[in-house]
Each structure stands twice: as structure tokens, then as C-alpha cells.
Design a protein around this motif. Structure first.
Motif, mmCIF file in Angstrom:
data_model
loop_
_atom_site.group_PDB
_atom_site.id
_atom_site.type_symbol
_atom_site.label_atom_id
_atom_site.label_comp_id
_atom_site.label_asym_id
_atom_site.label_seq_id
_atom_site.Cartn_x
_atom_site.Cartn_y
_atom_site.Cartn_z
ATOM 1 N N GLY A 149 0.781 -1.238 0.000
ATOM 2 C CA GLY A 149 0.000 0.000 0.000
ATOM 3 C C GLY A 149 0.802 1.271 0.000
ATOM 4 O O GLY A 149 0.478 2.193 0.777
ATOM 5 N N LEU A 150 1.817 1.357 -0.838
ATOM 6 C CA LEU A 150 2.566 2.603 -0.933
ATOM 7 C C LEU A 150 1.706 3.661 -1.610
ATOM 8 O O LEU A 150 1.220 3.464 -2.724
ATOM 9 N N LYS A 151 1.487 4.791 -0.928
ATOM 10 C CA LYS A 151 0.654 5.862 -1.483
ATOM 11 C C LYS A 151 1.265 7.208 -1.143
ATOM 12 O O LYS A 151 2.091 7.336 -0.242
ATOM 13 N N ILE A 152 0.809 8.188 -1.913
ATOM 14 C CA ILE A 152 1.268 9.571 -1.724
ATOM 15 C C ILE A 152 0.283 10.253 -0.796
ATOM 16 O O ILE A 152 -0.880 10.448 -1.139
ATOM 17 N N ALA A 153 0.769 10.608 0.389
ATOM 18 C CA ALA A 153 -0.117 11.208 1.391
ATOM 19 C C ALA A 153 -0.312 12.695 1.162
ATOM 20 O O ALA A 153 -1.414 13.208 1.346
ATOM 21 N N ASP A 154 0.724 13.408 0.724
ATOM 22 C CA ASP A 154 0.593 14.853 0.579
ATOM 23 C C ASP A 154 1.725 15.343 -0.320
ATOM 24 O O ASP A 154 2.791 14.724 -0.416
ATOM 25 N N VAL A 155 1.459 16.471 -0.980
ATOM 26 C CA VAL A 155 2.447 17.115 -1.836
ATOM 27 C C VAL A 155 2.389 18.615 -1.546
ATOM 28 O O VAL A 155 1.310 19.211 -1.587
ATOM 29 N N TRP A 156 3.535 19.208 -1.226
ATOM 30 C CA TRP A 156 3.594 20.661 -1.050
ATOM 31 C C TRP A 156 4.992 21.136 -1.401
ATOM 32 O O TRP A 156 5.993 20.491 -1.087
ATOM 33 N N GLY A 157 5.001 22.261 -2.107
ATOM 34 C CA GLY A 157 6.276 22.827 -2.506
ATOM 35 C C GLY A 157 7.111 21.816 -3.279
ATOM 36 O O GLY A 157 6.689 21.250 -4.292
ATOM 37 N N PHE A 158 8.327 21.571 -2.808
ATOM 38 C CA PHE A 158 9.220 20.593 -3.413
ATOM 39 C C PHE A 158 9.265 19.311 -2.602
ATOM 40 O O PHE A 158 10.229 18.545 -2.686
ATOM 41 N N ASN A 159 8.235 19.045 -1.796
ATOM 42 C CA ASN A 159 8.223 17.912 -0.881
ATOM 43 C C ASN A 159 7.053 16.992 -1.201
ATOM 44 O O ASN A 159 5.979 17.449 -1.623
ATOM 45 N N VAL A 160 7.243 15.713 -0.958
ATOM 46 C CA VAL A 160 6.195 14.699 -1.131
ATOM 47 C C VAL A 160 6.203 13.822 0.114
ATOM 48 O O VAL A 160 7.268 13.339 0.532
ATOM 49 N N ALA A 161 5.052 13.615 0.734
ATOM 50 C CA ALA A 161 4.909 12.739 1.892
ATOM 51 C C ALA A 161 4.408 11.380 1.428
ATOM 52 O O ALA A 161 3.414 11.299 0.705
ATOM 53 N N LEU A 162 5.097 10.292 1.812
ATOM 54 C CA LEU A 162 4.748 8.923 1.435
ATOM 55 C C LEU A 162 4.336 8.136 2.661
ATOM 56 O O LEU A 162 4.861 8.356 3.764
ATOM 57 N N GLU A 163 3.419 7.193 2.443
ATOM 58 C CA GLU A 163 2.990 6.267 3.489
ATOM 59 C C GLU A 163 2.873 4.877 2.891
ATOM 60 O O GLU A 163 2.528 4.728 1.711
ATOM 61 N N TRP A 164 3.148 3.845 3.691
ATOM 62 C CA TRP A 164 3.012 2.458 3.251
ATOM 63 C C TRP A 164 2.826 1.557 4.477
ATOM 64 O O TRP A 164 2.918 2.006 5.619
ATOM 65 N N LYS A 165 2.564 0.288 4.209
ATOM 66 C CA LYS A 165 2.362 -0.687 5.278
ATOM 67 C C LYS A 165 3.459 -1.741 5.220
ATOM 68 O O LYS A 165 4.015 -1.993 4.150
ATOM 69 N N PRO A 166 3.774 -2.360 6.361
ATOM 70 C CA PRO A 166 4.822 -3.404 6.359
ATOM 71 C C PRO A 166 4.422 -4.561 5.453
ATOM 72 O O PRO A 166 3.241 -4.776 5.155
ATOM 73 N N PRO A 167 5.403 -5.347 4.984
ATOM 74 C CA PRO A 167 5.081 -6.485 4.112
ATOM 75 C C PRO A 167 4.332 -7.578 4.871
ATOM 76 O O PRO A 167 4.475 -7.719 6.092
ATOM 77 N N LYS A 168 3.517 -8.321 4.130
ATOM 78 C CA LYS A 168 2.799 -9.438 4.745
ATOM 79 C C LYS A 168 3.771 -10.524 5.211
ATOM 80 O O LYS A 168 3.563 -11.148 6.244
ATOM 81 N N ASP A 169 4.803 -10.766 4.409
ATOM 82 C CA ASP A 169 5.801 -11.787 4.749
ATOM 83 C C ASP A 169 7.084 -11.069 5.168
ATOM 84 O O ASP A 169 7.746 -10.435 4.351
ATOM 85 N N ASN A 170 7.381 -11.176 6.469
ATOM 86 C CA ASN A 170 8.599 -10.519 6.960
ATOM 87 C C ASN A 170 9.830 -11.401 6.865
ATOM 88 O O ASN A 170 10.894 -11.048 7.394
ATOM 89 N N GLY A 171 9.739 -12.544 6.202
ATOM 90 C CA GLY A 171 10.895 -13.439 6.083
ATOM 91 C C GLY A 171 11.204 -14.187 7.355
ATOM 92 O O GLY A 171 12.322 -14.673 7.537
ATOM 93 N N ASN A 172 10.253 -14.278 8.260
ATOM 94 C CA ASN A 172 10.403 -14.990 9.538
ATOM 95 C C ASN A 172 11.399 -14.285 10.474
ATOM 96 O O ASN A 172 11.997 -14.913 11.326
ATOM 97 N N CYS A 173 11.594 -12.997 10.281
ATOM 98 C CA CYS A 173 12.408 -12.226 11.219
ATOM 99 C C CYS A 173 11.967 -10.766 11.142
ATOM 100 O O CYS A 173 11.200 -10.371 10.258
ATOM 101 N N GLU A 174 12.452 -9.957 12.064
ATOM 102 C CA GLU A 174 12.010 -8.576 12.216
ATOM 103 C C GLU A 174 12.442 -7.731 11.016
ATOM 104 O O GLU A 174 13.546 -7.895 10.490
ATOM 105 N N ILE A 175 11.539 -6.837 10.595
ATOM 106 C CA ILE A 175 11.873 -5.853 9.564
ATOM 107 C C ILE A 175 12.736 -4.776 10.215
ATOM 108 O O ILE A 175 12.317 -4.099 11.153
ATOM 109 N N THR A 176 13.965 -4.629 9.719
ATOM 110 C CA THR A 176 14.898 -3.677 10.328
ATOM 111 C C THR A 176 14.833 -2.298 9.701
ATOM 112 O O THR A 176 15.380 -1.348 10.262
ATOM 113 N N GLY A 177 14.204 -2.136 8.564
ATOM 114 C CA GLY A 177 14.129 -0.824 7.945
ATOM 115 C C GLY A 177 13.633 -0.912 6.511
ATOM 116 O O GLY A 177 13.248 -1.978 6.022
ATOM 117 N N TYR A 178 13.656 0.257 5.851
ATOM 118 C CA TYR A 178 13.169 0.353 4.476
ATOM 119 C C TYR A 178 14.143 1.203 3.669
ATOM 120 O O TYR A 178 14.829 2.092 4.222
#
Length: 1197
Positions: free
Chosen positions: A981-1010
């Protein structure tokens, strides 16, 4: 009881407190910038000068010096600088932090002194401000001090932290008195400190009056850099400079100076400097490298301050991009120096250490045997010229002493130790040492024993003849004296004494009857003599008839006809026989049945064979056809008037026998027999045999020689030498009577050879053939740590460690033996030797009590045995099962998909336990995982892991009804799936705000980052915006106006990036300028809330002398102001109490309370919406002395 501090309130005319967010810029305010504010020493007011602080003022300076921790990571881009302000003025301290590389907003804390947190002291005199610039991603933190007072002066500290990063900075504030324009008002100086409007209340404040005295002239020139003066001044002037510039905190000043000296100036010319030191072996090359900031800059290389220039292949200068290299080839000791690289005025320096290779000994010392007084030279050869060596004698280092007994000589690689005039004290082992080896040799010094090579013999001479006594000794330097009948012989016209080399002669011409007697030669310095007798032969010639039968006169020499003459082989055999007869008889010499020669005394001279002389007849006859003539050069027959002389030059062994002399003339004949015995040195002994060897000795045996030389063997002389040496060393000087000899004083581990000489009364034989080479070695010490590792019904397992001392001989192996209890018969446990330090002895009888022992073997034989302390009964012992789970398996074992799992878990138990692996209660299927078991461990093996292999594995080890269990957790991890669910939350000036959800399959271990990436829709080239980003929303800034962008997100776990990214469905177009965004209007929400205590104070009973705390928690918006009371008296400014506030939790710390600190404590919270109060009761119990406690215990008993 100390009187509690009086409550002080702000005067009515004091302006209202400014909000924390709004900076106050009143008159007299000064903002301190890093470029403008010079550093000034902190002038802390003295105890008498410190006025009572106001309610909202920062607390008084802590007596401890400020924290001086060094910077760890350097988060500050701008640090707050020390400053100064006049009383009543304002000052601002600024700190800036770059958050571009930070994952979390930094947290900042401001402290005064060592530990006083200023966050809770915000008020009308102190305000804290924070701003953030999105474009530069820089946080700006400000601390404003308003209406400064004298007690605000001191040391401050600013700390910033973000996750695992930390940085701090110390700075100081100096507060100066405002300039006085009017005269001193004594009434104002003696003002009272009360602010409640009562003129008579409060205390007189003398501090203002005392401050105006001019006892010390303190320099306040802001242009003077005191720290620069201190850094350039000697330490003895520090106190004087501090007194001149008003620095009272000498300890803090010294700490700051030490820190300033440790700070290294960052070079602008070098990106990477030389290391502090380098090391290189002699003869090798080394490369020094630096990285400069400007690739076009020229550098200079210096050696001990002198510039280096390219000379041949010694120094090579290279320039590759920003790197500069200096290569030094064939390094020698002269290259051991300090090297510098200079760029303009910047310079970096290093030390180069040249390591010499170890000096080895090429030619070893050789054993020497010398006589006393001789010069000794011990010579060795080393691998390098000019190397230093150390000489030792019996472990003691030799040096040049005043007597110059030892001299050390160097000649290239040769080193010589010279000993002048050796003595018996010089005997011993001499050792030469280098840093790469050593060599040892033995020196033996013997007393000089004079040997007699030829003794003087008895002489019988006639009148007018010449008598010559001759002897030969071993030392040509020995002189001597001749005696006759005990009286020294003096040389004269007839007597001549000569000494030529080793031969001493006494010659007497024209012998007279008075010359007859005993002659003796006495060598100087030796307690023996050589004696012989001179017999004078008086020839009486009587008138005889013409026909006088021949007669042999042997009896006149004191001999019988069957007398035996002994001659040494190699010497001259001379038989002088007096004869008479008329006419002159013919002499015939025979040896046994052989006729040797005849001579007729018809002439006075002897002619060679074939010549005839008038009046003389020479006849050579032989029996059995053998003739011996003078032509063979060895046998001579000579006849003179009255004598017949038979001579053999260089007697040999075959010359021994019975010699007959026959004199014959017409009147008759006479016969005499002379027995001649030829004696010689014995034959050499047989090749010696080495019977046994020791640590520094050996036992050698040999067979006697086949022929003793005609004389009995007196003894034997032995010699030895090192195998690679050419010098033989004698072991005994007195003949050794036996045929078995123990040679000592040898060096262990050095190969030797032995040979033997036989000695009889004549002399010493030639040496025997050399023995087989042998090495003196000693048996090793006994093996250590012999113990029983395991016992069963028919086997036993022994283990031990190798001996502590093995020696120079190689360890050949170990021998293991055993015997039954009560017997002395030791039975080998195996044929031959074993190299291992453990052994399993099989086929033993159950129930036997056996004793075991182990011996180590080397070339010298077996060592002393290592024996068990007591016999062992051969019977298996029951052992409970026990699993020894390794430490790394006690936590979750993490593996990637496709990896191999090989888990080894040791256990114990007897008899062999049953091992079972299960997963989630089910026994493992062999197709799922492989299990291999042994007597001491079990292995779980998975060749290629999958996600289904994750889980908890249980291990059970069981013997009959006894068992032990353990578990292992296995986690198989894989790459994560794509984010959702990567989506564009807001756009202003030269900036874009993004939002997304963690993956369904984390590979059987913790997601350390993106990882967030952007791409221009025109080029579709992806660029990374964030890496290892922790949150599920972000703002992408610095986009280009008029471009259209796409975004995608990769998930990251311990394995790596997700194979597929999550990409935005729609693109984002960055609007051009001129389009104004109108944000929607919202109604401000009122979040204000009256203070309310969420956790009350609790009544406590404490012991006097031990610090205690009272805690409660409060909630309220805006943040309420908290005041603590004791028995309804304000204790905010009491030094005994410490108030802390963190996240709404309020803590009152009472330092070392006494019984008078008991009472009712109240906490009051006030804000614009209301107030709330909570209180508790504190009881302080006195301490009970140890004697009282003991009396109470005795009372209870």
C-alpha cells in the motif's frame, strides 16, 4: 535544630513570566555567536558574595567541576561558546545539530555544574527554545538567560543524544557588576533581603557593599585571550595569571588546559596522515603513504629534518591522484629515523624502526685442551659482519677486566675470545650468544708433564775415546743441569754441554779413568732425573805368542753369554764385542741358523764390497744361500783392533732373536750368543663400542690390541670430538687400566665420536678407529597426569600428558604396562610404542584389580614410570545421562534458507544411552532431518534448510528409567516480501509525503528498515533517498520543480532487501512557482487541563543517615509549576533537598536525613487552569548502635 529557610516571593512590580516559546529581547540582551564571543574564564562568586537566589533563578553552581568528557561522535555543527554578561543583562547560548544522518530526533539537555538539569528551571530568568529547518535539516537549540544575576556565573554543559550517538560540550558564563555612576549608597548596600514589603523583616546583605571594594585589580579587557596566554606560559606562572585575570576555579582551569593540549588541530592539507610508527626488517623495503586534499599539490619528504632527494634506487617518490608515496629500498640501520611529509605549512611525522634479522652462528666453537700457561683462542663465525655477540663462562658474562685476562677480537664475521696464559681456573664451558643462536665449547687446561722420549744410556769407553750422553724430552724450552756423582758438571776444554731443541747432550773428549762414575741429568722445574753410568775400559795388551787363539771378552762388560739386550723398535741396535787373537781372527755373525757376515782383522780400515786392501781380508759368507751386505743400508759390520761391532739401523720387530758371534783364526775359535729383544708400541685397540648414554655422559668399551708390542699394556688413553669438528680432545692423561670407561662433561644433544690409544712401557699406540657417532641424551621425565578416562567390563581407557622435560632427543613414544594386584609381573598392553597420549586396553578380565603404568621412551631408553595411585577394578560403572548443551545453542539459532545446519550436542551416560530427537512432540522423520549418534554426542544435520524447518527441537537421552532432556530453537529466515500500500499522502512545494504498510511476509524475522527510492519519469533512473529507514512514512524533499516522479520502497530484514519493491501507482508532478497552496482552516482545540496528581505521596519510615526519596506523579496542561513544602514551609531553595521532574514524575531527594527531617511533606502543582496538592508523613528513625543490637539479641535469648 536548623531554622528552615524563609519563603521568598517575587515583588509585585516584576513582569509576568514570558512563555517558553517566545524569546525575550529586552534591553541589554547580548546574543553570543561562535565568531564574536571570545572565551573568557569563568569567575565564580565566592561564598560571601552569593546572594539568595530568586524563586525562578537557576540553582547555585554545584561545587564539583563541570563534566569534561571528550566528544565521542561530533554531532554538533555549532557548539555553544563561553560568554560574559553584566548583572541584569541577557545572553543567549546557541547549539546546532545536523539531523541528516540521524534516524530519530535528537534530544538535548542543558546542565549547570556537574548534574543540575536546567529543564525544570525554566521561568522568567531562563528560557529554552528549539527550531528545525527542513531545507538544511538542522536543529537549532537556544538557552536564554534573562536579567542575569551574580550567582548565574559558572560552568554549564550541553548534551545531545540520538539513539546510540552522543555528544557534549562545556562552556562557561561570567557575570560582571554593572558600572557604578553614582556614589556609594551605604543604606542601599545594607538592604534587607525580604521581598514581602516589610521593611524590618529579612536579613542584611553585606555582599553588595563588599563587592564594591577595590582590593584586587582584575583585568576585564575583553580583547585579551587568557587561554592563549596560559597555553604559552610555563606551569609555574599559572597561579599568577589566574590571579591577574580573576580566575578563581584553578582546578577547572587546569583541566581545561589539559583538554586543550590534547585536542589535535585538524589538518586541512592532509586527508590521511602517516601512522605514528612503522617497522621494517633490515634489507627489505617499505612504502610510506599519505593522502592529500589537493591532487595537484607538491609534497616534500624529510628525514630527521633534512629534505630527501631521489638518489638512484634508494628513494622512490610517487604521486597517484591524491596519494603520495615514499618507497625506501634495501632498508639499513641508517634508515632508522623520523620521516616527515610537508605540504606548505602542514606536516605529518612518523618514526621508522628498522628491525635487524637474527644473527646466527655459522661456525660453532670447538672444544680445546691446552697446557697450563698456553694461549687459548676460541673462535666462531656469525652470519653478519659487525654483529654484537656475548661471551659467557659457565653462565657468567665475560667482560674486559683490569688484568686484561680476556680479550675479544672481531674480524669481519669472525669473533675470537683470547685467553692469555691459561690456568686451571679457566677450565669450564664457554658459550657465545647472538640474538639468533648460541654455541658452546669446553676448555680443559692440564698441567705440563715432561715426557722423556730418549733416556741416557750406560756407556763403556776406552781411554782417549769420546763419551756422549744424550737424552730427549718433550718440551724444547726445558733446561737442565748435569751432575757427576752428585756434583754439577761444569763445561771446560774437554767437557761440552749442549741444548738443541728437545735434545740435551753431555760430551766428554779424551776420556780418562777419573771420568768414570754416575752421570745424572735433572730438568729444571720437574721432580725427576735421568741417570746413566760411564764405565772406563782399560785395555791391557800382554805379549802373547804368535799363535794366540781368539777370545771373546763379554764378561768384561758385566754380561753373561746368554744375556738379553732390549732395543726399542726404530732405534739403532749396536753390538760392540771385545775380541782378542793372534793372528787377527775372522768374525762371523749369525742370527739363528743364518750366517750374516764375516770380517777379518788383517787391516785397520773397512772397505766397501769389491775392493781389496793389502793386509786385510773381508769375507761375506752365508748359510743356506742368504747373504746380508752393507748394500741394504740397514745392517753394518765393522771390525777394529780388539773390537767387533754389529749395527742395525732402525731395529724392527723381525730383528728380534738370538745372535751368534764366532771368532776364528788358525789357533782356534771362540763363540758367544747374544739374545736381542725388540720392543715396540702396541697395536691400536679395536673399534670402541658405546654401551649406553646419559644426559652428559656415555659408557664406552673396547677390546685390547692384538699385539702388546712385547711389553705389558699399562693402560689406555681416550679421546673424543664433536662429529662436525676436527679437534680431538683427550679425556685422561694417566693411562686408564680397564677396558670400560665412563666419559663425562659432554653437551646434551650434540653428536660425538670416541677413539682409544693403548699404552705400554715403550709408548702409545696409534689410535683406534672412531666409534659410531652417538648423542648424549637423558631419558625423559615421567609422563604426568595419568588417569582413568573410562572403564567397562572388558576395557579401560587411560589418558596422560607428555613429560615436562623431554630433552634434546626426540620422543619415540609411550609404553603401557599392567600387572595384577599382588604380583610383580608387568605385562605390555600392546606391542611396540604408541605416539598418542591416550589408550584403550581391551580383552581384560571382568573383576580383576589391575595396576597400570606408563613410561616415555627416547634414544636413552625408558623414563621413570607414571603409575596410578591405586589399582583399578575392571567393571563398568553406571553413569547418569547428562546433556551438555553448548552455550551458543541455549538461544535461538538463526539460519538462512538454503544454509546447512550441523548441530553437535555432547552428552554422557553409561551404558550407552538411547537418543531421541523430536519436533513438536513427533519423532523426526529421516527425510526431514538426519540424526547421527555416537557414544559421546549426537548430531542433527539438515543439508538444505527451508522455512518449514523452523521450530523447537527436543532431545532426550535415556538409560532405563533415567533420562535428561534439552531443547534447541531453530529459526530459518528468508528475504522479506514487498511492502504494501505505498501511497502519496501529501504534496507541497518541493516535498512529497509517502505512506506504506509493512510487508505481509517478513521473512520470519524482524523488519529492520526500508529503502526509499525516487525516479524521474523522463529518465526512470532510480536514486536512493533513505536507507535503513525505520518508520512507515517519510517526506521526500529537494525535488525539482516541473518534474514528474515515481517512488518505490524495499523492505529490509536481517537477510537483506526484499526481491520486489512496492511502487506508487501514480506519479507526482511538482508544481511550478506562482501556484499558492491554501491550507484548510481548523478550529484550535483547547487542550488545557488543571493539575491532577495521578500517583499520591506515600507515608514512609526511614533510618537516619541514609538518603531517601519521595515520589509522586502529576498531569496537567500547560505544564504545572511544582513547589515542595515541609511542614508547610517552602523548601525549594534548601540545599539538603533535591527536586527532580521527568515526564510528569516528581521526586524529592533528601540527602542523609536526620531525625529532625521528619514531618509532613507536601507537593503543590499550579497552572493557569487550577492547582492540586498531595502530602505524606515522613518518620526518621535513629540508627541502632552495634552494642544495642547485641544487647537486644541477648535479651531475646
Amino acid at each position: 535544630m536548623p531554622e528552615p529557610a524563609k519563603k521568598t516571593e517575587a515583588p509585585a512590580e516584576t513582569p509576568a513570566e514570558a512563555p517558553a516559546e517566545t524569546p525575550v529581547n529586552g534591553p541589554g540582551e547580548s546574543s553570543v555567536n561562535p565568531e564574536q564571543a571570545p572565551e573568557a574564564p569563568a569567575a565564580a562568586p565566592t561564598k560571601e558574595e552569593s546572594p539568595t537566589p530568586a524563586q525562578d533563578a537557576p540553582p547555585a553552581e554545584d561545587p564539583h567541576p563541570p563534566d569534561t568528557r571528550q566528544d565521542l561522535t561530533g554531532l554538533f555543527t555549532e557548539k555553544p561558546q563561553s560568554g560574559e554578561v553584566t548583572v541584569g543583562g541577557n545572553i543567549t547560548f546557541v547549539a546546532k545539530v545536523n539531523a541528516e544522518s540521524l534516524l530519530k530526533k535528537p534530544t538535548i539537555k542543558w546542565f549547570k555544574g556537574k548534574w543540575m538539569d536546567l529543564a525544570s528551571k525554566s521561568g522568567k530568568h531562563l528560557q529554552l527554545k528549539e527550531t528545525y529547518d527542513r531545507n538544511t535539516k538542522v536543529y537549532t537549540f537556544e538557552m536564554q538567560i534573562i536579567a542575569a544575576k551574580n550567582n548565574f556565573a559558572g560552568g554549564y554543559r550541553c548534551e545531545v543524544s540520538s539513539k546510540d550517538k552522543f555528544d557534549s560540550c562545556n562552556f562557561e558564563l561570567a557575570v560582571h557588576e554593572a558600572p557604578v555612576t553614582e556614589g556609594l549608597d551605604i543604606r542601599a548596600a545594607f538592604r534587607r533581603t525580604s521581598t514581602d514589603g516589610n521593611e524590618d523583616s529579612g536579613e542584611l546583605d553585606f555582599s553588595a557593599l563588599l563587592k564594591k571594594r577595590e582590593a584586587v585589580q582584575v583585568s576585564t579587557d575583553p580583547d585579551v585571550d587568557v587561554w592563549k596566554i596560559l597555553t604559552s606560559a610555563p606551569p609555574s606562572e599559572y597561579e599568577k595569571i589566574a590571579f591577574q585575570y580573576g580566575i578563581t576555579d584553578l582546578r577547572g582551569m587546569l583541566k581545561r588546559l589539559k583538554k586543550m593540549k590534547k585536542e589535535e588541530k585538524k589538518s586541512e592539507a592532509f586527508l590521511k596522515k602517516l601512522d605514528p610508527a612503522y617497522q621494517v626488517s633490515k634489507g627489505h623495503k617499505i612504502k610510506l603513504a599519505v593522502e592529500v586534499a589537493n591532487s595537484d599539490v607538491e609534497v616534500k619528504w624529510l628525514k630527521n629534518g633534512q629534505e630527501l632527494h631521489p638518489t638512484g634506487s634508494k628513494y622512490i617518490f610517487e604521486s597517484v591522484g591524491n596519494m603520495r608515496y615514499l618507497t625506501i629500498n634495501h632498508c639499513s640501520l641508517a634508515d632508522d629515523a623520523a620521516y616527515s611529509c610537508v605540504v606548505g605549512e602542514d606536516k605529518c611525522t612518523t618514526e621508522l624502526f628498522v628491525k635487524e634479522p637474527p644473527v646466527t652462528i655459522v661456525k660453532n666453537l670447538e672444544d680445546q685442551m691446552v697446557m697450563k700457561g698456553e694461549r687459548v683462542e676460541l673462535e666462531c663465525e656469525v652470519s653478519e659482519e659487525g654483529a654484537s655477540v656475548k661471551w659467557e663462562k659457565d653462565g657468567v658474562e665475560l667482560t674486559r677486566d683490569e688484568s686484561f685476562k680476556y680479550r675479544f677480537k672481531k674480524d669481519g664475521c669472525k669473533h675470537v675470545l683470547i685467553i692469555n696464559e691459561a690456568t686451571k681456573e679457566d677450565c669450564g664451558h664457554y658459550k657465545v650468544k647472538t640474538n639468533g643462536g648460541e654455541s658452546m665449547a669446553e676448555l680443559m687446561v692440564q698441567e705440563k708433564e715432561l715426557e722423556v722420549y730418549q733416556s741416557i744410556a750406560d756407556l763403556t769407553v776406552k781411554a782417549k775415546d769420546q763419551a756422549v750422553f744424550k737424552c730427549e724430552v718433550s718440551d724444547e724450552n726445558v733446561k737442565g743441569i748435569w751432575y757427576k756423582n752428585g756434583v754439577e758438571v761444569k763445561p771446560d776444554a774437554r767437557i761440552n754441554i749442549t741444548h738443541i731443541g728437545r735434545i740435551h747432550k753431555l760430551t766428554i773428549d779424551d776420556v780418562k779413568p777419573e771420568d768414570e762414575g754416575d752421570y745424572t741429568f735433572v730438568p729444571d722445574g720437574h721432580a725427576f732425573n735421568l741417570s746413566a753410568k760411564l764405565n772406563f775400559l782399560e785395555v791391557k795388551i800382554d805379549y802373547v805368542p804368535r799363535q794366540d787363539p781368539p777370545k771373546i771378552h763379554l764378561d768384561c762388560m758385566g754380561r753373561t753369554t746368554d744375556s738379553t739386550i732390549i732395543v726399542v723398535a726404530g732405534n739403532k741396535l749396536r753390538l760392540d764385542v771385545p775380541i782378542t787373537g793372534d793372528p787377527a781372527p775372522t768374525v762371523i755373525w749369525t742370527k739363528g741358523e743364518k750366517r750374516i757376515a764375516t770380517n777379518s782383522l788383517k787391516a785397520s780400515s773397512v772397505k766397501p764390497e769389491g775392493e781389496e786392501t793389502a793386509g786385510r781380508t773381508t769375507t761375506w759368507t752365508a748359510k743356506n744361500g742368504e747373504v746380508v751386505t752393507e748394500g741394504d743400508g740397514r745392517v753394518h759390520v765393522e771390525t777394529t783392533k780388539g773390537h767387533c761391532i754389529f749395527t742395525i739401523e732402525g731395529a724392527e720387530r723381525q730383528d728380534e732373536g738370538c745372535y751368534s758371534v764366532v771368532v776364528r783364526n788358525p789357533a782356534g775359535e771362540d763363540t758367544a750368543d747374544i739374545n736381542v729383544k725388540v720392543v715396540d708400541v702396541p697395536d691400536p685397540p679395536q673399534t670402541p663400542t658405546i654401551l649406553s648414554v646419559g644426559e652428559d655422559s656415555c659408557v664406552v668399551q673396547w677390546e685390547p690390541p692384538a699385539f702388546n708390542g712385547g711389553e705389558p699394556i699399562i693402560g689406555y688413553v681416550l679421546e673424543r670430538k664433536k662429529l662436525k669438528s676436527y679437534r680431538w680432545m683427550r679425556l685422561n692423561f694417566d693411562p686408564y687400566p680397564g677396558t670400560t670407561y665412563e666419559a663425562r662433561r659432554m653437551i646434551e644433544g650434540v653428536p660425538y665420536e670416541m677413539r682409544v690409544y693403548a699404552v705400554n712401557g715403550i709408548g702409545m699406540s696409534r689410535h683406534s678407529p672412531a666409534s659410531q657417532p652417538f648423542v648424549p641424551v637423558a631419558p625423559t621425565s615421567e609422563p604426568i597426569g595419568l588417569s582413568v578416562s573410562d572403564v567397562s567390563d572388558t576395557t579401560i581407557t587411560l589418558k596422560w600428558r607428555q613429560p615436562e622435560r623431554i630433552g634434546s632427543a626426540e620422543l619415540e613414544g609411550y609404553g603401557v604396562e599392567y600387572c595384577k594386584e599382588g604380583t610383580d609381573e608387568w605385562i605390555p598392553a600392546m606391542q611396540g610404542l604408541t605416539d598418542r597420549t591416550s589408550m584403550v586396553i581391551k580383552d581384560l578380565t571382568t573383576g580383576d584389580k589391575l595396576q597400570f603404568r606408563v613410561r616415555a621412551y627416547n634414544m636413552a631408553g625408558p623414563s621413570a614410570p607414571a603409575t596410578l595411585a591405586q589399582p583399578v577394578t575392571i567393571r563398568e560403572i553406571m553413569q547418569r545421562p547428562k546433556i551438555w548443551l553448548p552455550r551458543n545453542l541455549r538461544q535461538t539459532l538463526m539460519k538462512k534458507v538454503g544454509d546447512t545446519v550441523n548441530i553437535v550436542i555432547p552428552f554422557q551416560g553409561k551404558p550407552r544411552p538411547k537418543v531421541t530427537w523430536s519436533k513438536e512432540g513427533e519423532v523426526l522423520n529421516p527425510t526431514f532431518a538426519s540424526v547421527r549418534n555416537s557414544e559421546v554426542d549426537t548430531i542433527l544435520f539438515i543439508r538444505k534448510t527451508e522455512r518449514k524447518h523452523s521450530g523447537k527441537y527436543d532431545l532426550q537421552v535415556q538409560i532405563e528409567n533415567v533420562e535428561d532432556t534439552a531443547s534447541v530453537t531453530l529459526q530459518i529466515v528468508d528475504l522479506p516480501g514487498p511492502s504494501q500500500g505505498l501511497k502519496i499522502a501529501d504534496v507541497w512545494g518541493f516535498n512529497v509525503a509517502l505512506e506504506w504498510k509493512p510487508p505481509k511476509d517478513n521473512g520470519n524475522c524482524e523488519i529492520t528498515g526500508y529503502t526509499i527510492q525516487k525516479a524521474d519519469k523522463k529518465t526512470m533512473e532510480w536514486f536512493t533517498v533513505y536507507e535503513q529507514y525505520r518508520r512507515t512514512n517519510c517526506v521526500v524533499s529537494d525535488l525539482i520543480m516541473g518534474n514528474e516522479y515515481l517512488f518505490r520502497v524495499f523492505a529490509i530484514n536481517l537477510v537483506g532487501l526484499s526481491p520486489e519493491p512496492c511502487t506508487t501507482k501514480d506519479s507526482v508532478y511538482i508544481q511550478k512557482t506562482g501556484i499558492i497552496y491554501k491550507p484548510p482552516s481548523y478550529k484550535d482545540h483547547d487542550f488545557s487541563e488543571a493539575p491532577k496528581f495521578t500517583h499520591p505521596l506515600v507515608n514512609r519510615s526511614i533510618i537516619a543517615g541514609y538518603s531517601a526519596t519521595l515520589s509522586c506523579s502529576v498531569r496537567g496542561i500547560p505544564k504545572p509549576k511544582v513547589t515542595w513544602y515541609k511542614n508547610k514551609m517552602d523548601i525549594t531553595n534548601e540545599p539538603k533537598f533535591r527536586m527532580l521532574s521527568k515526564q510528569g514524575v516528581l521526586t524529592l531527594e533528601i540527602r542523609k536525613p536526620c531525625p529532625f527531617d521528619g514531618g509532613v511533606y507536601m507537593c503543590k502543582a499550579v497552572n493557569d487552569s487550577g492547582e492540586d496538592v498531595v502530602e505524606c508523613k515522613l518518620e526518621v528513625r535513629p540508627q541502632i548502635a552495634k552494642e544495642d543490637k547485641k544487647e537486644k539479641k541477648d535479651a531475646k535469648k
